[in-house]
Design a protein around this motif. Structure first.
Motif, PDB file in Angstrom:
ATOM      1  N   LEU A 197       0.806  -1.230   0.000  1.00  0.00           N
ATOM      2  CA  LEU A 197       0.000   0.000   0.000  1.00  0.00           C
ATOM      3  C   LEU A 197       0.841   1.283   0.000  1.00  0.00           C
ATOM      4  CD1 LEU A 197      -3.176  -0.721   2.156  1.00  0.00           C
ATOM      5  CD2 LEU A 197      -3.010  -0.303  -0.300  1.00  0.00           C
ATOM      6  N   PRO A 198       1.874   1.409   0.845  1.00  0.00           N
ATOM      7  CA  PRO A 198       2.630   2.673   0.810  1.00  0.00           C
ATOM      8  C   PRO A 198       3.186   2.975  -0.588  1.00  0.00           C
ATOM      9  CG  PRO A 198       3.198   1.424   2.776  1.00  0.00           C
ATOM     10  CD  PRO A 198       2.342   0.507   1.920  1.00  0.00           C
ATOM     11  N   ALA A 199       3.733   1.969  -1.256  1.00  0.00           N
ATOM     12  CA  ALA A 199       4.302   2.189  -2.599  1.00  0.00           C
ATOM     13  C   ALA A 199       3.205   2.517  -3.608  1.00  0.00           C
ATOM     14  CB  ALA A 199       5.083   0.947  -3.043  1.00  0.00           C
ATOM     15  N   ILE A 200       2.064   1.841  -3.532  1.00  0.00           N
ATOM     16  CA  ILE A 200       0.971   2.107  -4.480  1.00  0.00           C
ATOM     17  C   ILE A 200       0.419   3.518  -4.271  1.00  0.00           C
ATOM     18  CG2 ILE A 200      -1.367   1.463  -5.206  1.00  0.00           C
ATOM     19  CD1 ILE A 200      -0.725  -1.432  -4.396  1.00  0.00           C
ATOM     20  N   VAL A 201       0.155   3.866  -3.024  1.00  0.00           N
ATOM     21  CA  VAL A 201      -0.438   5.184  -2.743  1.00  0.00           C
ATOM     22  C   VAL A 201       0.547   6.294  -3.128  1.00  0.00           C
ATOM     23  CG1 VAL A 201      -1.425   6.686  -0.973  1.00  0.00           C
ATOM     24  CG2 VAL A 201      -1.979   4.240  -0.984  1.00  0.00           C
ATOM     25  N   ALA A 202       1.832   6.072  -2.929  1.00  0.00           N
ATOM     26  CA  ALA A 202       2.824   7.077  -3.346  1.00  0.00           C
ATOM     27  C   ALA A 202       2.746   7.283  -4.855  1.00  0.00           C
ATOM     28  CB  ALA A 202       4.226   6.629  -2.931  1.00  0.00           C
ATOM     29  N   MET A 203       2.556   6.203  -5.615  1.00  0.00           N
ATOM     30  CA  MET A 203       2.437   6.342  -7.082  1.00  0.00           C
ATOM     31  C   MET A 203       1.128   7.041  -7.461  1.00  0.00           C
ATOM     32  SD  MET A 203       4.139   2.922  -8.794  1.00  0.00           S
ATOM     33  CE  MET A 203       3.362   1.713  -7.739  1.00  0.00           C
ATOM     34  N   LEU A 204       0.041   6.720  -6.757  1.00  0.00           N
ATOM     35  CA  LEU A 204      -1.245   7.376  -7.053  1.00  0.00           C
ATOM     36  C   LEU A 204      -1.134   8.889  -6.816  1.00  0.00           C
ATOM     37  CD1 LEU A 204      -3.817   4.913  -5.381  1.00  0.00           C
ATOM     38  CD2 LEU A 204      -3.371   5.179  -7.832  1.00  0.00           C
ATOM     39  N   ALA A 205      -0.391   9.258  -5.780  1.00  0.00           N
ATOM     40  CA  ALA A 205      -0.290  10.682  -5.415  1.00  0.00           C
ATOM     41  C   ALA A 205       0.712  11.436  -6.289  1.00  0.00           C
ATOM     42  CB  ALA A 205       0.118  10.803  -3.947  1.00  0.00           C
ATOM     43  N   HIS A 252     -13.545 -10.590  -8.165  1.00  0.00           N
ATOM     44  CA  HIS A 252     -13.536  -9.973  -9.494  1.00  0.00           C
ATOM     45  C   HIS A 252     -12.591  -8.780  -9.588  1.00  0.00           C
ATOM     46  CE1 HIS A 252     -16.619 -12.716 -10.630  1.00  0.00           C
ATOM     47  NE2 HIS A 252     -17.374 -12.324  -9.617  1.00  0.00           N
ATOM     48  N   GLN A 253     -11.891  -8.485  -8.498  1.00  0.00           N
ATOM     49  CA  GLN A 253     -10.918  -7.389  -8.506  1.00  0.00           C
ATOM     50  C   GLN A 253      -9.512  -7.982  -8.558  1.00  0.00           C
ATOM     51  OE1 GLN A 253     -12.302  -4.494  -8.739  1.00  0.00           O
ATOM     52  NE2 GLN A 253     -14.326  -5.275  -8.204  1.00  0.00           N
ATOM     53  N   HIS A 254      -8.689  -7.400  -9.417  1.00  0.00           N
ATOM     54  CA  HIS A 254      -7.314  -7.864  -9.563  1.00  0.00           C
ATOM     55  C   HIS A 254      -6.407  -6.649  -9.454  1.00  0.00           C
ATOM     56  CE1 HIS A 254      -8.838 -11.815 -10.948  1.00  0.00           C
ATOM     57  NE2 HIS A 254      -9.828 -11.064 -11.400  1.00  0.00           N
ATOM     58  N   LEU A 255      -5.977  -6.350  -8.247  1.00  0.00           N
ATOM     59  CA  LEU A 255      -5.078  -5.214  -8.001  1.00  0.00           C
ATOM     60  C   LEU A 255      -3.656  -5.758  -8.038  1.00  0.00           C
ATOM     61  CD1 LEU A 255      -4.631  -2.228  -7.060  1.00  0.00           C
ATOM     62  CD2 LEU A 255      -4.705  -3.134  -4.709  1.00  0.00           C
ATOM     63  N   VAL A 256      -2.845  -5.201  -8.921  1.00  0.00           N
ATOM     64  CA  VAL A 256      -1.491  -5.749  -9.096  1.00  0.00           C
ATOM     65  C   VAL A 256      -0.428  -4.665  -8.962  1.00  0.00           C
ATOM     66  CG1 VAL A 256      -2.311  -7.602 -10.630  1.00  0.00           C
ATOM     67  CG2 VAL A 256      -1.475  -5.449 -11.629  1.00  0.00           C
ATOM     68  N   VAL A 257       0.775  -5.117  -8.684  1.00  0.00           N
ATOM     69  CA  VAL A 257       1.938  -4.240  -8.754  1.00  0.00           C
ATOM     70  C   VAL A 257       2.925  -4.857  -9.743  1.00  0.00           C
ATOM     71  CG1 VAL A 257       1.769  -3.177  -6.467  1.00  0.00           C
ATOM     72  CG2 VAL A 257       2.995  -5.350  -6.719  1.00  0.00           C
ATOM     73  N   ALA A 258       3.689  -3.984 -10.386  1.00  0.00           N
ATOM     74  CA  ALA A 258       4.754  -4.422 -11.287  1.00  0.00           C
ATOM     75  C   ALA A 258       6.080  -4.146 -10.589  1.00  0.00           C
ATOM     76  CB  ALA A 258       4.681  -3.653 -12.600  1.00  0.00           C
ATOM     77  N   GLY A 281       5.103  -0.016 -10.798  1.00  0.00           N
ATOM     78  CA  GLY A 281       3.833   0.236 -11.476  1.00  0.00           C
ATOM     79  C   GLY A 281       2.689  -0.436 -10.754  1.00  0.00           C
ATOM     80  N   THR A 282       1.479  -0.004 -11.081  1.00  0.00           N
ATOM     81  CA  THR A 282       0.284  -0.610 -10.484  1.00  0.00           C
ATOM     82  C   THR A 282      -0.910  -0.399 -11.408  1.00  0.00           C
ATOM     83  OG1 THR A 282      -1.162  -0.640  -8.521  1.00  0.00           O
ATOM     84  CG2 THR A 282      -0.326   1.500  -9.198  1.00  0.00           C
ATOM     85  N   LEU A 283      -1.879  -1.271 -11.300  1.00  0.00           N
ATOM     86  CA  LEU A 283      -3.178  -1.058 -11.932  1.00  0.00           C
ATOM     87  C   LEU A 283      -4.192  -1.997 -11.293  1.00  0.00           C
ATOM     88  CD1 LEU A 283      -3.932  -3.572 -14.003  1.00  0.00           C
ATOM     89  CD2 LEU A 283      -2.460  -2.355 -15.571  1.00  0.00           C
ATOM     90  N   GLN A 284      -5.447  -1.697 -11.511  1.00  0.00           N
ATOM     91  CA  GLN A 284      -6.525  -2.555 -11.021  1.00  0.00           C
ATOM     92  C   GLN A 284      -7.376  -2.987 -12.204  1.00  0.00           C
ATOM     93  OE1 GLN A 284      -8.763  -0.968  -7.731  1.00  0.00           O
ATOM     94  NE2 GLN A 284     -10.479  -2.362  -8.044  1.00  0.00           N
ATOM     95  N   LEU A 285      -7.592  -4.289 -12.287  1.00  0.00           N
ATOM     96  CA  LEU A 285      -8.424  -4.879 -13.334  1.00  0.00           C
ATOM     97  C   LEU A 285      -9.697  -5.381 -12.653  1.00  0.00           C
ATOM     98  CD1 LEU A 285      -7.899  -5.606 -16.401  1.00  0.00           C
ATOM     99  CD2 LEU A 285      -7.177  -7.848 -15.600  1.00  0.00           C
ATOM    100  N   THR A 286     -10.851  -5.031 -13.213  1.00  0.00           N
ATOM    101  CA  THR A 286     -12.135  -5.442 -12.643  1.00  0.00           C
ATOM    102  C   THR A 286     -12.925  -6.191 -13.700  1.00  0.00           C
ATOM    103  OG1 THR A 286     -12.206  -3.478 -11.240  1.00  0.00           O
ATOM    104  CG2 THR A 286     -14.299  -4.589 -11.626  1.00  0.00           C
TER     105      THR A 286
END
Lengths: 155, 155
Positions: free
Chosen positions: B17-25, B54-60, B68-73
């Motif tokens: 989460l810290p790495a994902i949220v830092a990228m979102l911000a 049905h949610q696929h939240l991933v990090v690269a 990297g990150t993205l969410q596939l639904t």
């Protein structure tokens, strides 16, 4: 039946499929994409929708007739400080109900339901050729802030 | 670390989460919408995402770094003859990885994963101001056929 007859929105059942698919097909874009003569793929899809607690497929009835449909999907997410999105898809109003304010009533219902279900924002995409629909959604308070991209994998 | 280092895409865990949220911000729009100093709402949202099949939240990851990150639904539906849609949301590439083809690799991964998961089409929306992103998605084979409408209910 008058235009002021009460609108009821309820969860769709498998018995509603013929009426829903007929509405999906009775549309300039839907006409080329739907197969109302063969409900088999819709029955398979209905089972998937019905078995997913985050899908809310509904029909609108007025004076005992099925006159509208839409699907509301709740999508939890991390962005926008952990916002949950409600996505509206597959909105259709029966030809007999168009121009009577039914579409507005149905979308307002969906927005209110999204709020009850805990959504922080509601979003939808509309084909670029549906200019009447764009004015309709703007009048209802939606902002056309995004471009919608699609890629077909099958069919 | 070279640009040719192997990219690994994996399911996100709460520890990401810290790495994902830092990228979102770290983004012109995200900067005003995210609260990386308080992860509480993101932890709540992560539990919702992680509990929904049905949610696929991933990090690269590349060379051990989250880049990297993205969410596939996956959204089952009736329209288009019972098509299942895969929606891509919250795509971010770390500043250090931009311009290296990582974004393309991540989106191509998502399209392939959507196909494996049974999706018939992939869709996403991109803020109208992100013109570089629009060219990027068109190059990857997406068609900008829709307008995306949003309505904020909270926050």
């Amino acid at each position: 039946m008058t235009k002021t007859a009460v609108l009821t929105v309820r969860r769709a059942t498998e018995a509603d499929l013929p009426a829903i698919v007929a509405m999906l097909a009775d549309d300039p874009l839907g006409a080329t994409r739907e197969t109302p003569e063969d409900l088999t793929p819709y029955r398979t899809a209905f089972a998937r929708i019905d078995g997913d607690p985050h899908q809310h497929l509904v029909v609108a009835e007025r004076a005992g007739r099925t006159i509208g449909t839409l699907q509301l999907t709740l999508v939890p997410g991390l962005s926008r400080a952990g916002s949950t999105r409600a996505i509206i898809e597959a909105v259709r109003v029966h030809a007999d109900g168009r121009g009577s304010g039914l579409g507005s009533e149905l979308i307002r219902w969906a927005v209110e339901r999204a709020r009850e279900l805990g959504a922080d924002l509601v979003q939808l995409t509309s084909d670029a050729t549906r200019t009447d629909a764009h004015r309709f959604y703007e009048r209802l308070g939606f902002t056309p802030s995004h471009l919608g991209f699609k890629m077909t994998l099958r069919r």
